[in-house]
Scaffold this active site. Structure first.
Site, short mmCIF file in Angstrom:
data_model
loop_
_atom_site.label_atom_id
_atom_site.label_comp_id
_atom_site.label_asym_id
_atom_site.label_seq_id
_atom_site.Cartn_x
_atom_site.Cartn_y
_atom_site.Cartn_z
N ASP A 49 -4.45 2.13 11.22
CA ASP A 49 -5.85 2.01 11.63
C ASP A 49 -5.85 1.58 13.10
O ASP A 49 -5.68 2.41 13.99
CB ASP A 49 -6.50 1.00 10.68
CG ASP A 49 -7.98 0.81 10.92
OD1 ASP A 49 -8.53 1.45 11.82
OD2 ASP A 49 -8.61 0.00 10.20
N LYS A 72 -5.99 6.90 11.43
CA LYS A 72 -7.37 6.92 11.95
C LYS A 72 -7.30 7.02 13.47
O LYS A 72 -7.24 6.00 14.16
CB LYS A 72 -8.11 5.64 11.53
CG LYS A 72 -8.34 5.50 10.03
CD LYS A 72 -9.13 4.24 9.70
CE LYS A 72 -9.40 4.12 8.23
NZ LYS A 72 -10.04 2.82 7.87
N GLY A 113 0.77 -1.24 0.00
CA GLY A 113 0.00 0.00 0.00
C GLY A 113 0.80 1.29 0.00
O GLY A 113 0.31 2.32 -0.43
P1 5GP Z 1 -4.04 -1.86 11.29
O1 5GP Z 1 -3.15 -3.03 11.58
O2 5GP Z 1 -3.45 -0.52 11.69
O3 5GP Z 1 -5.43 -2.04 11.84
O4 5GP Z 1 -4.30 -1.83 9.75
C1 5GP Z 1 -3.31 -1.64 8.87
C2 5GP Z 1 -3.65 -2.15 7.50
O5 5GP Z 1 -5.06 -2.32 7.28
C3 5GP Z 1 -3.19 -1.13 6.50
O6 5GP Z 1 -1.83 -1.30 6.19
C4 5GP Z 1 -4.13 -1.39 5.35
O7 5GP Z 1 -3.63 -2.43 4.56
C5 5GP Z 1 -5.43 -1.86 6.01
N1 5GP Z 1 -6.40 -0.76 6.13
C6 5GP Z 1 -6.81 -0.15 7.26
N2 5GP Z 1 -7.72 0.82 6.99
C7 5GP Z 1 -7.87 0.82 5.65
C8 5GP Z 1 -8.67 1.60 4.73
O8 5GP Z 1 -9.45 2.51 5.09
N3 5GP Z 1 -8.55 1.30 3.40
C9 5GP Z 1 -7.73 0.33 2.94
N4 5GP Z 1 -7.69 0.13 1.63
N5 5GP Z 1 -6.96 -0.43 3.77
C10 5GP Z 1 -7.03 -0.18 5.10
#
Ligand code: 5GP
Length: 177
Positions: free
Chosen positions: A106, A134, A48
């Site tokens: 996130d 976020k 990403g």
């Molecule tokens: P975390 O481990 O912080 O919850 O999530 C990280 C990963 O979740 C990011 O690297 C991404 O791949 C995915 N992700 C989280 N939120 C979004 C979003 O709003 N859109 C997309 N496309 N991917 C997200």
């Protein structure tokens, strides 16, 4: 900017490329000012982050190195739980000032795992640069040093971020309609 379809869902325009690039420049300037004597190693977390990394690093003007990694998670034995592996990492981490380059933070689960892997490898310092954060969802204690744009808990695509493998090539960011 008009509403678009990615695979089977409708997305509406959210953050245009000009606004993205303005935020990217702010992050780059912070890094240029704060890390000029640290010879940092940027670890770009694929897939990403490829677009963010390309635009960010064009604006970084200090001596640095850049490498690309993927994070793979698998279940180890019951005693080890989920094991996170950094795929593609060939650089020596020990003693380096590392900057993790993420597309979005996130919940911070991914970040926490990366951080602990790099801590085990004895990085001298670990900083986090993410295009999107976020804050309503992020509850971890690891400091996010550089966050380009804070967004609510909505699902976004574009500028490297995908929906089910698609939409990464969009130059703007869209949100689920
Ligand atoms: P975390 O481990 O912080 O919850 O999530 C990280 C990963 O979740 C990011 O690297 C991404 O791949 C995915 N992700 C989280 N939120 C979004 C979003 O709003 N859109 C997309 N496309 N991917 C997200």
């Amino acid at each position: 900017m008009a509403q678009i379809t990615v695979k089977d869902k409708q997305f509406k325009p959210y953050i245009g490329n000009d606004a993205i690039l303005r935020s990217v420049k702010v992050v780059a300037e912070q890094i240029n000012n704060e890390l000029k004597d640290e010879f940092p190693l940027f670890l770009v977390v694929l897939n990403g982050s490829f677009m963010f990394a390309a635009d960010l690093l064009k604006e970084v003007h200090i001596p640095c190195e850049i490498s690309f990694i993927k994070v793979a998670s698998y279940h180890g034995t019951s005693s080890t739980g989920t094991v996170t592996e950094l795929v593609g990492l060939s650089e020596e981490i020990k003693g380096r000032n590392v900057i993790i380059v993420e597309d979005i933070v996130d919940t911070g689960v991914t970040l926490e795992k990366l951080h602990s892997s790099l801590t085990k490898k004895e990085a001298k310092s670990i900083r986090i640069a993410t295009l999107l954060l976020k804050p309503d969802s992020y509850k971890k204690s690891i400091k996010v040093d550089y966050a380009g744009i804070e967004i609510p808990n909505d699902f976004v695509v574009g500028y490297g971020l995908d929906y089910d493998g698609q939409g990464r090539n969009l130059k703007d960011i869209y949100v689920l309609a």
